[in-house]
Design an enzyme around this catalytic site. Structure first.
Site, PDB file in Angstrom:
ATOM      1  CB  THR A  10      -0.937   0.037   1.224  1.00 33.10           C
ATOM      2  OG1 THR A  10      -0.153  -0.090   2.420  1.00 33.10           O
ATOM      3  CG2 THR A  10      -1.939  -1.104   1.158  1.00 33.10           C
ATOM      4  CG  HIS A 144      14.367  11.941   0.368  1.00 32.37           C
ATOM      5  ND1 HIS A 144      15.685  12.021   0.731  1.00 32.37           N
ATOM      6  CD2 HIS A 144      14.259  10.833  -0.413  1.00 32.37           C
ATOM      7  CE1 HIS A 144      16.350  11.006   0.216  1.00 32.37           C
ATOM      8  NE2 HIS A 144      15.506  10.272  -0.488  1.00 32.37           N
ATOM      9  CG  HIS A 145       8.735  12.397  -0.446  1.00 36.73           C
ATOM     10  ND1 HIS A 145       8.035  11.923   0.637  1.00 36.73           N
ATOM     11  CD2 HIS A 145       9.524  11.363  -0.866  1.00 36.73           C
ATOM     12  CE1 HIS A 145       8.346  10.669   0.862  1.00 36.73           C
ATOM     13  NE2 HIS A 145       9.254  10.297  -0.035  1.00 36.73           N
ATOM     14  CE  LYS A 148      14.121   9.163   3.392  1.00 36.60           C
ATOM     15  NZ  LYS A 148      13.610   7.776   3.338  1.00 36.60           N
TER      16      LYS A 148
END
Length: 254
Positions: A10, A144-145, A148
């Site tokens: 998921t 990073h996004h 995270k």
């Protein structure tokens, strides 16, 4: 046909894995472990379960992109039912890493904090430059996004370990991850690993080698998480042919 089991289906990379495996004529999606309903259609015959034992039984190799606690549970289940596993979960505790090492005596395991070929090459260059530019100050940064959860990234830590090892150092003793206030001048062996978070950045890692009068920076940019999914599938195809042992993503490209 090789049956792959996806653990962590998921998640962002997990969903990409499902799509990539389903579109690969040489692979079959054997089993999927989920704790909540999937919002993606799966090939007919795929075992979807929240039972670890059943999940393991219905695949030839496992690809794990989950969370640290979930990976710990999976490793525990594999103790009594060994199966090749490609693990890309980051933020693992030292105790879990030691368990991976021990389990690899009974099954082939590939553990990598980053599954891309580009990062594997970045690590090779980092090792070389750390040795050659022995007086250079090493600084590592990663972006990073916003979603995270762990920091610094597992990839940044792995790169730091490669740099430290090349110089005969223990990263845990020379690493710093923040600077604030009047902290004094930089120590000779210090290796900094700094983190930034924002937007939807899939991953950017830069290693800098700073000298008097000049410096070198090498950077890897991941523009899509699909890179990691494709790398993990390539790793699974490679790993299933290997003997028991612990492998790194670098081993695939050597």
């Amino acid at each position: 046909m090789m049956k792959i089991g996806v653990f962590g289906a998921t998640g962002r990379i997990g969903k990409l894995l499902l799509e990539e495996i389903s579109s690969d004529a040489d692979l079959e999606l054997g089993s999927v472990f989920v704790r909540k309903e999937l919002d993606i259609s799966l090939p007919k015959g795929t075992f979807v379960t929240n039972d670890l034992e059943i999940f393991i039984q219905h695949c030839d190799v496992i690809v794990d992109f989950s969370l640290p606690e979930a990976t710990k549970a999976l490793l525990h289940a594999l103790t009594s039912n060994p199966k090749p596993i490609v693990c890309g979960t980051t933020g693992l505790e030292n105790s879990t890493l030691k368990e991976i090492d021990k389990l690899s005596e009974n099954m082939p395991i590939l553990y990598a904090t980053n599954m891309s070929q580009g990062v594997a090459m970045l690590g090779e260059m980092a090792t070389m430059l750390s040795k050659i530019l022995s007086e250079a100050d090493i600084e590592i940064s990663e972006i990073h996004h916003r979603y995270k959860k762990d920091a610094p990234s597992g990839t940044a830590i792995t790169l730091g370990q490669k740099c430290a090892k090349a110089r005969g150092l223990d990263l845990s003793k020379v690493r710093i991850s923040s600077r604030d206030g009047n902290i004094g001048q930089r120590s000779k062996d210090e290796i900094a690993i700094m983190s930034l978070r924002g937007g939807d950045i899939a991953g950017k890692h830069t290693i800098g080698f700073y000298m008097d009068g000049e410096y070198i920076e090498i950077t890897h940019n991941a523009t899509s998480r699909l890179t990691f999914a494709k790398g993990a599938i390539k790793a699974a195809k490679w790993l299933i042919k290997q003997k028991n042992g612990l492998y790194e993503i670098d081993n695939i490209f050597r």
